[in-house]
Structure formats: C-alpha cells, structure tokens
Design a protein around this motif. Sequence first.
Motif: not given
Length: 494
Positions: A364-371
């Motif tokens: 998911l481009e530009d999304v914080d993966p941990r969040g």
Amino acid sequence: MASAFDVIVIGGGNAAFCAALAARESGASVLVLECAPQEERGGNSRFTAGAMRVAYNGVDDLARLMPDLTDEEKANTDFGAYPEDQFYDDLCRVTQYRTNPKLAETLVGRSFETMMWMRSKGIRFAPIYGRQAFKVDGRFKFWGGLTVEAWGGGPGLIDALYGAAERNGIEVWYESRAAELIHDDDGVHGVVVRKHGRTTSVAAQTVVLATGGFEANAEWRTRYLGPGWDLAKVRGTRFNTGDGIRMALEIGAMPCGNWSGCHAVGWDRNAPEFGDLSVGDGFQKHSYPFGIMVNARGRRFVDEGADFRNYTYAKYGRAVLEQPGQFAWQVFDRKVAHLLRDEYRIKRVTKVSAETLEELAGKLEDVDPRGFLEELRAYNAAVRADVPFNPNVKDGRSTRGLAINKSNWANTIDTPPFEGYAITCGITFTFGGLRIGDDCAVMNIDGAPIRGLYAAGELVGGLFYFNYPGGTGLMSGSVFGRIAGTSAGRAARS
Ligand SMILES: Cc1cc2nc3c(=O)[nH]c(=O)nc-3n(C[C@H](O)[C@H](O)[C@H](O)COP(=O)(O)OP(=O)(O)OC[C@H]3O[C@@H](n4cnc5c(N)ncnc54)[C@H](O)[C@@H]3O)c2cc1C
C-alpha cells in the motif's frame, strides 16, 4: 447584434436541453450555446452513468417509464417502490434538513412526470441492474431508492437529447462561450458570446442559464470550498468554470445555498486532472461499504458502513481530501470481491493484490505498514460475527468498541487474496449557486425576479447541502430545466 432568437439557453448538458426542448414546445425559436467543441459536448451529464432518482409507486409505474421491461425481468426482480415521501425524506435527511422545502417538493413531486415527458421526447430508460440491485435467492432486489438509468448511460442520454433538439429545430452553436448577459433596467435581452474566438452579441427575449457549477475552476474552488480544494481532481467536464453564476451575479442576482459545499467522491489516485470521456465515471470507487478505508497512517477515518453508498459517497470525497497527502486505500478480501462494482475492473485502476496481510501492508504505497496492520487487527477483532451479512439491507452487522465503528456490512478481512485500491478526492459538482423562484426565474438581491433570466441544473443553489442522494443531479436538471424552459418560452412569446 447578430440574429435574434426568442430564447437562448446557455450550456450543453441535460438541464440545458430539457430547457431548450420545453421552450421549443411553447413555440419559441431556441438557440443553445455550448462552449465545448462538439466532440466534448454534453457537460457533466455526459460523464454520468445516467442514474436518475425518481419517485414511483411500484412496478406498474416503472413499466410505463420503461415499456421495454420484459415479463421475465418483472418476475425476477423485486423493484419495490420509492414513494414521494421517501424521496423527500432522503433528500431532507442527507442535507441535514437544510434543503429548500419548495425546491425539494418540486423536484420530488415532478420527478416521475418529467421522466415521462422526457420519454415523449425520445429519451429511453432502463433498470440499473449492475449497480443498484444484488441477487438474493435467484431474484434481483433493488435498494437505496435508485432504480432507473438513461439508456446508454450519460453518453446515451446526451446523444438522445441532442437528437431530440435537432428533430425539434433547435439551433446549437459549439465552441461558443457566453461571456456576458446583455441587460438594462428592464431585464435581460441577450448574450455576448465568444464564438470560435470572435466576440458577437445575440439578442433574445429570454435567457436560460444551465452552465453547471464552478467545480472545474481551481481558483473558485479554493476561494469558496476552502484550502486544499485546488488539489482535488475534477471528475467531469473541464468547462464548468462558474460562468453562468458569475454572469448572473454581475447583474445583481442573489447567491444562494451551500457555497462551501460540493459533491466529491473517492476517485482513482492516478486519474487525470479532468474527466476522461473514454473512462466516464469509471475512476470512482464506490464499494467501500464492503471493506475499509485507511489513510497514510494506516488508520480508518470514516464509518464506511454508515448508510447505503448512495447516501455517503458524495461526502466521503471531502473526508479523503482531508487526510494526509489527500489519499486513502480501500481494502477488501475475497469474501466480498464479487460485490465490487464494475469500476474496480477497469484497465486504468491503481490496484495491488497480496496473499497475506503483511504482504498487502508492504504494497500500500505511502501507507505506514505497522499502523495499517495494527488497525486491521483491531478492526477484525471488533466485527460482530453474530449478525448475518446482507448487502441489500442495512444489516446492522457492525463493529464494537472502535474509535470509529463501522455500522453495517462489517466483515473480517482475513481471506486471501487481499486487494487494495488507491483513491483521492474527485469533485463532481458544487452546491452553491443562484436563487430561483417557482418558475425558475433568477432572483435579484432584493428578492425580485430578474426579468428574462431563468436558471436550471447544477448552478441552482438551495437544494443540496453537505451531501446528496445519488441520482438527483440529473433529475434536478430535468425537472428545473423543463420548468425554466417552459417559463422562458412562454415569457418570450407573451
Ligand atoms: C463522473 C460523474 C458521474 C455522475 N453520475 C451521475 C449520475 O449517475 N446521476 C446523476 O443524477 N448525476 C450524476 N452526476 C452529476 C450530474 O452530472 C450533474 O448533476 C448534472 O449532469 C448537471 O447537469 P447540468 O446540465 O446542470 O450541467 P452539465 O451537464 O455539466 O452542463 C453544463 C454545460 O454548460 C456548458 N458551459 C459552461 N460554461 C459555459 C459558457 N460560458 N457558455 C456556454 N456553455 C457553457 C458546459 O460546456 C456544459 O455543456 C455525475 C457527475 C459526474 C462528473
């Protein structure tokens, strides 16, 4: 002054042509000014799917409107009813009871007869099976009050309207931008036009404004809708720059309605600056009630299941615009993939797929993966699995205990493949405009009609506030366009 007409209609969309056809019915000679070249004619109306919200009392009404309805379709479909009361209630509810009751009553009360009138002009209609009905136990069931579309969608509607105009002897000038209204103390007497780049004045007894809103004008968007709106993509025509509103205000018309409000939706993040006729409304992404939407921090920011999509999609574009970076991702899993609308399967779509949620998080481009993963776990744990899922009704299958709960259609997102679709804000049209009277005459700032000036369509203020029930834009253009044209035609001939 160039050759005179009884009525000049400014604009080349649905409202304009309903006005032109109605004016012609009263025997008036009619000129339509369309600033777009012929290949781009038709305004926002052409970009639509042609969905029209109409009050009806059951399948018999629909059969009058759509005589092509087969016995098989009637037998296999629960069309329900959409009585006037319900249409009126929906309009009041989604506009937070701000809609002008007189305009609303006219719109609702004249919706069916206006569509029948359009039929008499050669416009054909069909049921919206693809988008507004799901199949349950072998039978289609319509939901959300939106049942009918123009044959061939927006392009079909526009071709049919231009065809009817031609048959009725209505003259159309392309690449002819109205620049000013010719007026004096006795009212409006014609239009100054830039035709193929040359300025000319055309006299008329009356003028109808049907030039749409100011959605394609980045400067006005920022001025009236607020900071950030210059960054929205325009879903439809590049020609709706607020000219009709400006021309009317210049001669003392009264502004009216929700000038800081607009219709805006989730729209492909990589869509072009203005609408693309070869894609139409395909960049929209309206199946979010069956999934979730997350922002750059990986967090949800709206109740995706607050209501049927018809009653939330028009305000969620603003919610997306307000997110960091003005974008969001919609996420679905296999359980609901079959419910996604056609627009999810177009070629020009910003989409990622993954077999695991961790893999999806990385894509998911530009999304914080941990969040994102944290949000998803909390969401999945909050879904009320004890309530059955049913896409045709507000099923009450919600989440519990989240900061932003999902009220309906909440399913865990746990079955691969997973899909993500990137969206930004696409503006459809603006809500602020001009005040009109019962006969669609434009009112001046003292509350009196400006003689010889009428208005219809997107540029009418006072009908929509904050939000909008899907399919009402075309219906508003048709109902008020017809009234404006009739009034303008009669006044011109009297
Ligand atoms: C992608 C998309 C999908 C939509 N889907 C639906 C739907 O399914 N159902 C629905 O009800 N609504 C839908 N809408 C909203 C709907 O399109 C509008 O509410 C409706 O079409 C407005 O009609 P109108 O005639 O007022 O304006 P328009 O159709 O936009 O026409 C305005 C016309 O004015 C012309 N014009 C502007 N300035 C001048 C000038 N100075 N001189 C001469 N001409 C001028 C423009 O070129 C244009 O032809 C959708 C909109 C978009 C963008």
